[in-house]
Write a protein that holds these residues in place. Structure first.
Motif, mmCIF file in Angstrom:
data_model
loop_
_atom_site.group_PDB
_atom_site.id
_atom_site.type_symbol
_atom_site.label_atom_id
_atom_site.label_comp_id
_atom_site.label_asym_id
_atom_site.label_seq_id
_atom_site.Cartn_x
_atom_site.Cartn_y
_atom_site.Cartn_z
ATOM 1 N N GLY A 1 -70.380 -12.118 -1.683
ATOM 2 C CA GLY A 1 -69.841 -12.982 -0.637
ATOM 3 C C GLY A 1 -70.858 -13.264 0.455
ATOM 4 N N GLU A 2 -71.585 -12.191 0.871
ATOM 5 C CA GLU A 2 -72.606 -12.390 1.906
ATOM 6 C C GLU A 2 -73.719 -13.304 1.405
ATOM 7 O OE1 GLU A 2 -73.874 -8.517 2.975
ATOM 8 O OE2 GLU A 2 -72.041 -8.032 4.121
ATOM 9 N N LEU B 1 -74.744 -20.773 1.863
ATOM 10 C CA LEU B 1 -74.035 -21.902 2.462
ATOM 11 C C LEU B 1 -74.505 -22.158 3.891
ATOM 12 C CD1 LEU B 1 -70.409 -21.190 1.172
ATOM 13 C CD2 LEU B 1 -71.983 -22.964 0.372
ATOM 14 N N ARG B 2 -74.792 -21.045 4.634
ATOM 15 C CA ARG B 2 -75.277 -21.206 6.001
ATOM 16 C C ARG B 2 -76.649 -21.894 6.029
ATOM 17 N NH1 ARG B 2 -75.554 -16.309 7.104
ATOM 18 N NH2 ARG B 2 -73.310 -16.077 7.457
ATOM 19 N N ALA B 3 -77.523 -21.430 5.133
ATOM 20 C CA ALA B 3 -78.852 -22.054 5.065
ATOM 21 C C ALA B 3 -78.758 -23.517 4.649
ATOM 22 C CB ALA B 3 -79.729 -21.282 4.070
ATOM 23 N N GLU B 4 -77.862 -23.779 3.713
ATOM 24 C CA GLU B 4 -77.678 -25.157 3.279
ATOM 25 C C GLU B 4 -77.149 -26.015 4.417
ATOM 26 O OE1 GLU B 4 -75.341 -27.668 -0.237
ATOM 27 O OE2 GLU B 4 -75.221 -25.484 -0.111
ATOM 28 N N GLY B 5 -76.221 -25.424 5.213
ATOM 29 C CA GLY B 5 -75.710 -26.164 6.364
ATOM 30 C C GLY B 5 -76.779 -26.425 7.404
#
Length: 313
Positions: A216-217, A223-227
């Motif tokens: 999950g992390e 996802l955070r890096a992609e955002g």
């Protein structure tokens, strides 16, 4: 006339008694031994039978059905010198009424004594543990001996059962303690197995939880890096789409300088050499910064200048 009447009455009574003694009714599954002047004559079977009155007599009536006889407990010594009390039950059947009457005085007592002696002989060759666990073996051996010995008496032994085997009280206490210890041991083993299985399942659960948490992390970081990358691309595209001039960029550059100096722990901060160019751009737009822009003679240098930030006491 009265004596004649009395004689006739006596004759009638005698005839009636003679008829009763002449006709013998034998029930089903029974037999009767007939003796004539004390000597065996024949065996009466089930049904209506005729005998000679006052000459033939019924010696014995025998039940031909299977009989069950329990014998009282008998003390028997085992091979390891322990006295045990054994209750026996005999299932027998009379097959020859004549032999059962004339070959033995009391076949019940004879069977009982023969059972006791045979049982002592069999148990004497076994220890206590084998005696307690070999009932079928004892029953078969006892039945074989009894059936062979009682055959000439007209008796057939169908079954022999050991109803109870009672060892001494001290041995019973020891056996109970041993059984209790075995049960406690099995309970402890089962409890340990349960705890072990519980620990294994708990460890497996924690492992699976950590794996899922790590996955999950990792997915959250991706996802955070992609955002963030998408945000940078969006800002970059917005900047290029807006086509900002040098003045706006210089103004934004100056607004970022205070954030560089934020924090009490910053003792040293770097002033980029491009600040002179930014100030020149602003001096062209705002005359108030003309002097500041003119004083920066090193604006074209490609290096960086290090200035000490005054410490705040």
């Amino acid at each position: 006339m009265e004596p004649i009447i009395i004689v006739l009455i006596i004759l009638v009574v005698l005839v009636f008694i003679a008829l009763i003694k002449t006709i013998q009714v034998i029930p089903q599954a029974s037999a009767a031994i007939v003796e004539r002047f004390g000597r065996y004559t024949r065996t009466l079977n089930a049904g209506l039978n005729i005998v000679v009155p006052f000459i033939d007599t019924i010696r014995n009536r025998i039940d031909l059905r299977e009989q069950v006889v329990p014998f009282p407990p008998q003390p028997v010594i085992t091979q390891d010198n322990l006295v045990v009390n054994i209750d026996t039950v005999i299932y027998y059947q009379v097959t020859d009424a004549r032999a059962a009457t004339y070959e033995v005085a009391s076949y019940i007592q004879a069977i009982e004594q023969l059972t006791v002696t045979t049982l002592r002989n069999i148990i004497g060759g076994m220890d206590l543990e084998r005696t307690l666990t070999s009932r079928e073996e004892i029953n078969a051996a006892l039945r074989g001996v009894l059936d062979e010995a009682t055959g000439k008496w007209g008796i057939r032994v169908n079954r022999v059962e050991l109803k109870a085997i009672e060892p001494p009280t001290s041995i019973q206490d020891s056996m109970e303690k041993q059984m209790r210890a075995d049960r406690d041991k099995r309970a402890a083993i089962l409890q340990a197995e349960g705890v072990r299985q519980s620990e294994i399942l708990r460890a497996e659960g924690e492992k699976q939880s950590q794996i899922l948490r790590a996955e999950g992390e990792a997915k959250a970081a991706a996802l955070r890096a992609e955002g963030e990358a998408q945000a940078v691309r969006t800002v970059f595209e917005a900047i290029h789409a807006g086509d900002p001039d040098q003045k706006l960029l210089s103004y934004q550059y100056l607004q970022m300088l205070p954030k560089i100096a934020e924090g009490d722990a910053n003792k040293l901060w770097i002033v980029p050499s491009e600040i002179g160019d930014a100030l020149k751009g602003l001096s062209g737009a705002m005359g108030n910064f003309g002097q500041m822009g003119g004083g920066s003679g090193n604006g074209g240098n490609s290096g960086t200048e290090r200035r000490e930030k005054p410490s705040i006491d």
